[in-house]
Design a protein around this motif. Structure first.
Motif, PDB file in Angstrom:
ATOM      1  N   TRP A 134       0.834  -1.209   0.000  1.00 34.69           N
ATOM      2  CA  TRP A 134       0.000   0.000   0.000  1.00 34.69           C
ATOM      3  C   TRP A 134       0.863   1.252   0.000  1.00 34.69           C
ATOM      4  N   LYS A 135       1.946   1.211   0.739  1.00 31.40           N
ATOM      5  CA  LYS A 135       2.828   2.372   0.819  1.00 31.40           C
ATOM      6  C   LYS A 135       3.407   2.726  -0.544  1.00 31.40           C
ATOM      7  N   ASN A 136       3.605   1.731  -1.387  1.00 31.85           N
ATOM      8  CA  ASN A 136       4.224   1.957  -2.697  1.00 31.85           C
ATOM      9  C   ASN A 136       3.223   2.249  -3.815  1.00 31.85           C
ATOM     10  N   ARG A 137       1.924   2.261  -3.500  1.00 32.47           N
ATOM     11  CA  ARG A 137       0.942   2.602  -4.532  1.00 32.47           C
ATOM     12  C   ARG A 137       0.895   4.114  -4.733  1.00 32.47           C
ATOM     13  N   VAL A 138       0.454   4.529  -5.917  1.00 23.49           N
ATOM     14  CA  VAL A 138       0.206   5.947  -6.191  1.00 23.49           C
ATOM     15  C   VAL A 138      -1.264   6.218  -5.890  1.00 23.49           C
ATOM     16  N   PHE A 139      -1.494   7.006  -4.853  1.00 25.35           N
ATOM     17  CA  PHE A 139      -2.870   7.304  -4.475  1.00 25.35           C
ATOM     18  C   PHE A 139      -3.328   8.634  -5.061  1.00 25.35           C
ATOM     19  N   ALA A 140      -4.592   8.685  -5.361  1.00 28.05           N
ATOM     20  CA  ALA A 140      -5.204   9.932  -5.801  1.00 28.05           C
ATOM     21  C   ALA A 140      -5.178  10.921  -4.640  1.00 28.05           C
ATOM     22  N   PRO A 141      -5.405  12.195  -4.913  1.00 29.71           N
ATOM     23  CA  PRO A 141      -5.282  13.195  -3.852  1.00 29.71           C
ATOM     24  C   PRO A 141      -6.298  13.039  -2.726  1.00 29.71           C
ATOM     25  N   SER A 142      -5.959  13.664  -1.617  1.00 30.48           N
ATOM     26  CA  SER A 142      -6.936  13.991  -0.597  1.00 30.48           C
ATOM     27  C   SER A 142      -7.493  15.366  -0.960  1.00 30.48           C
ATOM     28  N   SER A 143      -8.307  15.930  -0.100  1.00 31.18           N
ATOM     29  CA  SER A 143      -8.897  17.238  -0.404  1.00 31.18           C
ATOM     30  C   SER A 143      -9.162  18.007   0.879  1.00 31.18           C
ATOM     31  N   LEU A 144      -9.082  19.308   0.763  1.00 33.95           N
ATOM     32  CA  LEU A 144      -9.611  20.203   1.787  1.00 33.95           C
ATOM     33  C   LEU A 144     -10.875  20.827   1.216  1.00 33.95           C
ATOM     34  N   LEU A 145     -11.986  20.607   1.903  1.00 36.85           N
ATOM     35  CA  LEU A 145     -13.266  21.141   1.444  1.00 36.85           C
ATOM     36  C   LEU A 145     -13.825  22.121   2.465  1.00 36.85           C
ATOM     37  N   PHE A 146     -14.485  23.142   1.960  1.00 35.44           N
ATOM     38  CA  PHE A 146     -15.230  24.066   2.802  1.00 35.44           C
ATOM     39  C   PHE A 146     -16.674  24.122   2.287  1.00 35.44           C
ATOM     40  N   PHE A 147     -17.607  23.733   3.126  1.00 38.07           N
ATOM     41  CA  PHE A 147     -19.026  23.838   2.805  1.00 38.07           C
ATOM     42  C   PHE A 147     -19.506  25.166   3.382  1.00 38.07           C
ATOM     43  N   VAL A 148     -20.088  25.992   2.523  1.00 37.81           N
ATOM     44  CA  VAL A 148     -20.460  27.341   2.967  1.00 37.81           C
ATOM     45  C   VAL A 148     -21.907  27.672   2.605  1.00 37.81           C
ATOM     46  N   THR A 197     -11.298   9.417   9.507  1.00 42.02           N
ATOM     47  CA  THR A 197     -12.283   9.135  10.546  1.00 42.02           C
ATOM     48  C   THR A 197     -13.599   8.627   9.979  1.00 42.02           C
ATOM     49  N   ASP A 198     -14.115   9.304   8.959  1.00 45.12           N
ATOM     50  CA  ASP A 198     -15.447   8.982   8.440  1.00 45.12           C
ATOM     51  C   ASP A 198     -15.448   7.799   7.487  1.00 45.12           C
ATOM     52  N   TYR A 199     -14.351   7.615   6.716  1.00 43.84           N
ATOM     53  CA  TYR A 199     -14.347   6.597   5.664  1.00 43.84           C
ATOM     54  C   TYR A 199     -13.217   5.576   5.803  1.00 43.84           C
ATOM     55  N   ASN A 200     -12.435   5.682   6.874  1.00 40.26           N
ATOM     56  CA  ASN A 200     -11.271   4.794   7.024  1.00 40.26           C
ATOM     57  C   ASN A 200     -10.382   4.840   5.787  1.00 40.26           C
ATOM     58  N   ALA A 201     -10.279   6.004   5.171  1.00 35.05           N
ATOM     59  CA  ALA A 201      -9.553   6.147   3.908  1.00 35.05           C
ATOM     60  C   ALA A 201      -8.050   6.105   4.147  1.00 35.05           C
ATOM     61  N   TYR A 202      -7.367   5.253   3.405  1.00 30.38           N
ATOM     62  CA  TYR A 202      -5.916   5.125   3.531  1.00 30.38           C
ATOM     63  C   TYR A 202      -5.246   6.465   3.240  1.00 30.38           C
ATOM     64  N   LYS A 203      -4.458   6.954   4.188  1.00 28.19           N
ATOM     65  CA  LYS A 203      -3.781   8.248   4.093  1.00 28.19           C
ATOM     66  C   LYS A 203      -4.760   9.405   3.881  1.00 28.19           C
ATOM     67  N   GLY A 204      -6.051   9.159   4.153  1.00 31.55           N
ATOM     68  CA  GLY A 204      -7.036  10.212   3.962  1.00 31.55           C
ATOM     69  C   GLY A 204      -7.295  10.540   2.518  1.00 31.55           C
ATOM     70  N   ASN A 205      -7.041   9.558   1.614  1.00 31.97           N
ATOM     71  CA  ASN A 205      -7.286   9.833   0.190  1.00 31.97           C
ATOM     72  C   ASN A 205      -8.763  10.110  -0.047  1.00 31.97           C
ATOM     73  N   ALA A 206      -9.043  10.930  -1.048  1.00 26.73           N
ATOM     74  CA  ALA A 206     -10.432  11.270  -1.366  1.00 26.73           C
ATOM     75  C   ALA A 206     -10.971  10.479  -2.546  1.00 26.73           C
ATOM     76  N   TYR A 207     -10.085  10.025  -3.446  1.00 28.40           N
ATOM     77  CA  TYR A 207     -10.531   9.454  -4.719  1.00 28.40           C
ATOM     78  C   TYR A 207     -10.026   8.041  -4.994  1.00 28.40           C
ATOM     79  N   GLY A 208      -9.338   7.431  -4.018  1.00 29.70           N
ATOM     80  CA  GLY A 208      -8.875   6.070  -4.241  1.00 29.70           C
ATOM     81  C   GLY A 208      -7.466   6.008  -4.790  1.00 29.70           C
TER      82      GLY A 208
END
Length: 488
Positions: free
Chosen positions: A295-309, A421-432
């Motif tokens: 898993w450490k050696n895979r290329v992961f898609a980005p995480s994201s910072l979102l603001f809901f306004v 926390t919400d999705y158990n996402a590896y490294k907090g990735n947003a898109y896999g």
């Protein structure tokens, strides 16, 4: 024979798989750790505002049509679609933006006004992209990633060289204007990798963009989740929320059930649509197919910072979808993939569904969100979040020539720590996991466990990859493998 199937997670792939498996007469139950269904595609409401928390682009409508057709249904049986025009707007600087309209002829005209001769070049490029789309989305992505032979057809043999070139190089051969190049490179970002690392064959995303257009479910992307949930319930699926999984039970190398809050729930089949890495941590170490090093050696898609306004007035000079490319595109990409860090000058995306959907905000107000792509695994804290909100809101106000900061009456942030926390996402990735050449098709984590019988996986870390349409396809592929196992 009717089987008992326990499904972990309630995102698009899990719900799709549940529908297919229930259609075959199985007893199917979906377990969701959160209080509402949808996985990353959840929705929340606050102070009269409605926010989709995840996917906001409805592309590839034919994939949704094909999904519902499998049940003799249509998307319109469950939700209404609106085609956006403009589809989106891209900002490059003060008084410098390009609107992408809802048909190729107008887009060609826009290109031609910016770079002479680019209109016909765009037509040629999209013709090739459509050819790839017809091969990939109508055929290849519906294969389960078991063998490299799945990729070998008469059509793909003729396009073999496209798997060893990249999208960015092809675009830059044909177009010279940097703004047009960035618009054409943008769609492959949905695949989770830099355009320079994405095989040329994936230019089919440009056909999804310019050829098929951008749509919006009438009251948000959660309409689609609700629609698939309704279909699942009609087929007899049971859905339970607030049900985090403690463990996948394995006896004699066979998955026999799951544990929720200390309760053992027996199963003939266990299917996880949760984060693949997390799903394997629910197994004893000897039953995991992929190591931490893998898993450490895979290329992961980005995480994201979102603001809901929520904004207490109507805003101007903005479209439903807006991309802010007024800073260095390549530097931000390097800050995600090459030298992971918070970008000094981030690109960002803004979405204002209330421009299309009046129910998304109280009368005279707007709901929206801002998104900054970030490297997965990055540091995340409230101080950094606020620092970056100040950066993008200042640029937003300047480029759209209006003040909105003091009109924001609701704001909630969501970033890497929340994805964990919400999705158990590896490294907090947003898109896999990114769809690079070495992470495509049979080179992705398998739908069927290599070590445990009757254990399967679905979702954006397995086949075919990230995105909502691929998630629907992933659910179908996992269900087909399960059904095939019943016959063997």
């Amino acid at each position: 024979m009717r089987k008992t199937i326990q499904i972990i997670g309630s995102g698009f792939s899990s719900l799709a798989a549940a529908c297919y498996l229930a259609q075959q007469g199985n007893k199917v139950t979906v377990y969701e750790k959160n209080s509402t269904i949808g996985g990353r595609a959840r929705q929340f409401k606050e102070d009269g505002f409605t926010f989709d928390m995840g996917p906001s682009w409805y592309w590839m409508p034919d994939v949704f049509e094909r999904f519902f057709q499998d049940f003799n249904k249509k998307p319109s049986d469950y939700y209404e679609l609106i085609k956006l025009n403009p589809a989106y707007r891209v900002y490059f600087g003060m008084d410098d933006f390009i609107s992408i309209y809802d048909n190729l002829e107008e887009i060609k005209y826009t290109f031609e006004t910016i770079e002479k001769g680019s209109g016909q070049k765009l037509q040629n490029f999209i013709d090739q992209a459509k050819s790839n789309y017809d091969i990939a989305i109508k055929n290849l992505v519906y294969r389960p990633g078991i063998s490299p032979l799945e990729l070998i057809t008469k059509e793909t043999a003729l396009k073999l060289n496209q798997f060893f070139k990249n999208v960015s190089t092809d675009i830059r051969k044909n177009f010279k204007n940097e703004r047009l190049i960035q618009i054409l490179e943008f769609p492959v970002l949905f695949l989770g990798a830099k355009p320079t690392k994405t095989p040329s064959f994936y230019n089919f995303m440009n056909y999804a963009d310019f050829g098929l257009g951008t749509w919006h479910p009438k009251t948000g992307m959660f309409d689609v989740i609700r629609g698939i949930e309704k279909l699942a319930l009609e087929l007899g699926v049971t859905i339970k929320t607030n049900s985090p999984i403690d463990k996948i039970i394995v006896e004699n190398k066979i998955a026999t059930g799951i544990v929720i809050n200390g309760e053992i729930l027996k199963a003939d089949i266990v299917l996880s649509g949760a984060d693949y890495h997390h799903s394997e941590t629910l197994l004893e170490k000897q039953h995991r197919a992929y190591s931490e090093k893998y898993w450490k050696n895979r290329v992961f898609a980005p995480s994201s910072l979102l603001f809901f306004v929520g904004i207490n007035k109507k805003i101007e000079n903005i479209s439903h979808h807006a991309l802010f490319f007024d800073v260095d595109f390549n530097q931000h990409a390097a800050d995600i993939y090459d030298n992971p860090k918070w970008p000094e000058a981030p690109l960002f995306y803004a979405n204002f569904p209330s421009k299309t959907d009046a129910t998304a905000a109280p009368d005279g107000m707007e709901s929206g969100f801002f998104l900054i792509p970030l490297a997965p695994g990055i540091e995340d804290n409230e101080i950094l979040r606020e620092e970056y909100f100040e950066k993008i809101i200042a640029r937003f106000e300047s480029l759209t020539k209006q003040k909105i900061k003091n009109s924001i009456i609701f704001k909630r942030s969501f970033c890497k720590n929340d994805f964990v926390t919400d999705y158990n996402a590896y490294k907090g990735n947003a898109y896999g996991m990114a769809n690079t050449l070495l992470q495509t098709a049979f080179l992705r984590p398998k739908l069927k466990s290599k070590k445990v019988k009757n254990l399967y996986f679905t979702g954006q870390l397995t086949v075919p990859g990230p995105g909502v349409p691929p998630a629907l396809i992933s659910g179908k592929l996992a269900a087909e493998l399960i059904q095939k196992s019943f016959r063997s």
